[in-house]
Scaffold this active site. Sequence first.
Site, PDB file in Angstrom:
ATOM      1  N   ARG A  45       0.855  -1.200   0.000  1.00  0.00           N
ATOM      2  CA  ARG A  45       0.000   0.000   0.000  1.00  0.00           C
ATOM      3  C   ARG A  45       0.885   1.242   0.000  1.00  0.00           C
ATOM      4  O   ARG A  45       0.653   2.205  -0.703  1.00  0.00           O
ATOM      5  CB  ARG A  45      -0.952   0.017   1.202  1.00  0.00           C
ATOM      6  CG  ARG A  45      -1.654   1.358   1.324  1.00  0.00           C
ATOM      7  CD  ARG A  45      -2.868   1.432   2.258  1.00  0.00           C
ATOM      8  NE  ARG A  45      -2.925   0.492   3.324  1.00  0.00           N
ATOM      9  CZ  ARG A  45      -2.214   0.548   4.455  1.00  0.00           C
ATOM     10  NH1 ARG A  45      -1.370   1.558   4.645  1.00  0.00           N
ATOM     11  NH2 ARG A  45      -2.330  -0.360   5.366  1.00  0.00           N
ATOM     12  N   TYR A  97     -15.879  18.513 -14.759  1.00  0.00           N
ATOM     13  CA  TYR A  97     -16.280  17.111 -14.941  1.00  0.00           C
ATOM     14  C   TYR A  97     -17.378  16.756 -13.919  1.00  0.00           C
ATOM     15  O   TYR A  97     -17.250  17.079 -12.735  1.00  0.00           O
ATOM     16  CB  TYR A  97     -15.055  16.204 -14.764  1.00  0.00           C
ATOM     17  CG  TYR A  97     -15.373  14.749 -14.838  1.00  0.00           C
ATOM     18  CD1 TYR A  97     -15.697  14.164 -16.056  1.00  0.00           C
ATOM     19  CD2 TYR A  97     -15.382  13.963 -13.701  1.00  0.00           C
ATOM     20  CE1 TYR A  97     -16.015  12.819 -16.135  1.00  0.00           C
ATOM     21  CE2 TYR A  97     -15.700  12.611 -13.765  1.00  0.00           C
ATOM     22  CZ  TYR A  97     -16.016  12.043 -14.990  1.00  0.00           C
ATOM     23  OH  TYR A  97     -16.328  10.725 -15.059  1.00  0.00           O
ATOM     24  N   ASP A 169      -6.851  19.872 -14.177  1.00  0.00           N
ATOM     25  CA  ASP A 169      -7.205  18.531 -14.630  1.00  0.00           C
ATOM     26  C   ASP A 169      -6.810  18.478 -16.104  1.00  0.00           C
ATOM     27  O   ASP A 169      -7.450  19.096 -16.955  1.00  0.00           O
ATOM     28  CB  ASP A 169      -8.710  18.302 -14.421  1.00  0.00           C
ATOM     29  CG  ASP A 169      -9.148  16.895 -14.834  1.00  0.00           C
ATOM     30  OD1 ASP A 169      -8.483  16.288 -15.692  1.00  0.00           O
ATOM     31  OD2 ASP A 169     -10.165  16.419 -14.294  1.00  0.00           O
ATOM     32  N   LYS A 194      -8.367   7.671 -19.591  1.00  0.00           N
ATOM     33  CA  LYS A 194      -8.596   8.230 -20.919  1.00  0.00           C
ATOM     34  C   LYS A 194      -7.322   8.106 -21.777  1.00  0.00           C
ATOM     35  O   LYS A 194      -6.934   7.006 -22.103  1.00  0.00           O
ATOM     36  CB  LYS A 194      -9.076   9.679 -20.783  1.00  0.00           C
ATOM     37  CG  LYS A 194     -10.123   9.895 -19.672  1.00  0.00           C
ATOM     38  CD  LYS A 194     -11.460   9.235 -19.966  1.00  0.00           C
ATOM     39  CE  LYS A 194     -12.394   9.199 -18.750  1.00  0.00           C
ATOM     40  NZ  LYS A 194     -12.623  10.465 -18.069  1.00  0.00           N
TER      41      LYS A 194
HETATM   42  C1  LIG Z   1     -13.138  10.798 -16.730  1.00  0.00           C
HETATM   43  C2  LIG Z   1     -12.698  12.054 -16.106  1.00  0.00           C
HETATM   44  C3  LIG Z   1     -12.461  12.160 -14.723  1.00  0.00           C
HETATM   45  C4  LIG Z   1     -12.748  10.999 -13.770  1.00  0.00           C
HETATM   46  O1  LIG Z   1     -11.886   9.954 -13.980  1.00  0.00           O
HETATM   47  P1  LIG Z   1     -12.250   8.413 -13.621  1.00  0.00           P
HETATM   48  O2  LIG Z   1     -11.014   7.698 -14.010  1.00  0.00           O
HETATM   49  O3  LIG Z   1     -13.461   8.056 -14.419  1.00  0.00           O
HETATM   50  O4  LIG Z   1     -12.536   8.379 -12.153  1.00  0.00           O
HETATM   51  C5  LIG Z   1     -11.998  13.353 -14.228  1.00  0.00           C
HETATM   52  N1  LIG Z   1     -11.791  14.418 -15.031  1.00  0.00           N
HETATM   53  C6  LIG Z   1     -12.030  14.364 -16.348  1.00  0.00           C
HETATM   54  C7  LIG Z   1     -11.787  15.577 -17.179  1.00  0.00           C
HETATM   55  C8  LIG Z   1     -12.485  13.196 -16.937  1.00  0.00           C
HETATM   56  O5  LIG Z   1     -12.730  13.153 -18.259  1.00  0.00           O
END
Ligand SMILES: *Cc1c(COP(=O)(O)O)cnc(C)c1O
Length: 397
Positions: A45, A97, A169, A194
């Site tokens: 962890r 988001y 982000d 992504k």
């Molecule tokens: C998908 C996404 C998230 C969340 O990510 P997860 O891996 O689904 O928890 C956060 N910010 C943006 C811009 C996203 O496209």
Amino acid sequence: MQATTQLIHSIPVDPLTGAVSVPIYQTSTFVQDAPGENKGYDYARSGNPTRATLESLIAQLEGGSTGLAFASGLAAIDAVAKLLKTGDEIVAVDDIYGGAYRLFTQVYAQFGIKIHFVDTSDPEKVFNAITPNTKLIWLETPTNPTLKISDIEAIAKIAKANRCLLVVDNTFASPALQQPLLLGADIVVHSATKYLGGHSDLIAGLVVTKDPELGARIKFFQNATGNILGPFDSWLVIRGIETLHLRVRQHGESAQVIAEYLEQHPAVDKVFYPGLKTHPGHEIAKKQSKGFGGIVSFTLKHDHIDAAKALVTSTQLFKLAESLGGIKSLVSHPATMTHKSIPAEKRHAAGVSDSLIRLSLGLEDAQDLIKDLDQAFHTSAAKFEAATNAHQQPASC
Ligand SMILES: *Cc1c(COP(=O)(O)O)cnc(C)c1O
């Protein structure tokens, strides 16, 4: 050395065996030479060598000091939010988001943390929203799904002058196109689900900080809350990152071609893509990014939920699904999918009209994708007309 060369060779060959691929250390614990004496790892962890390779790789890619890997993008966002205390405030991009919106307004609100949403494409609006309690400024650029652009450098200056941390982000751009820490941001977060993972085969999140002390605080939360990415998923993200630059270049080239195709299509009203000269954020995007990304959104002249539904169910190569950034092209209809829980009035105010459709361009040939859209426009127009006519027929019995 070019970024891609450096990236590929920054992942060392395994010194123990010569393995070219990073080993997956699927273990929970590590044998100690004597109590408290170990080879750098004691319990998985707190640290795992496969995860550590990913963490140093993303730190390097973003130009930061500390990288940390989490179970999801939202888990990464949550770890950053833990820097806040009761009474603190956040100024955030208004089309944040949806999952981050839910986390801040339904979880962190319980602990007395306030969030103000502003149109961050205007830095003055960010400045005006700051109070003595503001601790974080939260940006996404480009945003989802209307691809609004915010000036990272200008907002970083505002953050610094007001002793706030700027968090970006960077999911939509990825470090192949945009490195917010080099533009003055303090923290970058990613949904590695992504573009970094890139193959729609995992859920993962990453945080990178510029300052090592800030990194150590978030690393403390990572261990204290047990919010970690497992070794196999860490390995998958590393494997994805190895081809990041190549994929992102192709996603962007296809997105530009598709955006230009849509712009001249008679059924299309507006096209949202920062690579178009008509996009209000085009110049800033050009200044702060090496490319405009792989997401294109558009609205239909016939601004009706059913017209959009008919289109998104008529594509064949574009698969109807949430998420983005993978090798397969995806199409989504935010009004009935990702943004369904937002009241129509609020959704419209954010620019997400009933017919808005979002495309995530994959790695198929762009001309094949255009053919698919062409046939989908034809099929859906016929479908929609038939449905409307049926509706207008007077009852015959
Ligand atoms: C998908 C996404 C998230 C969340 O990510 P997860 O891996 O689904 O928890 C956060 N910010 C943006 C811009 C996203 O496209």
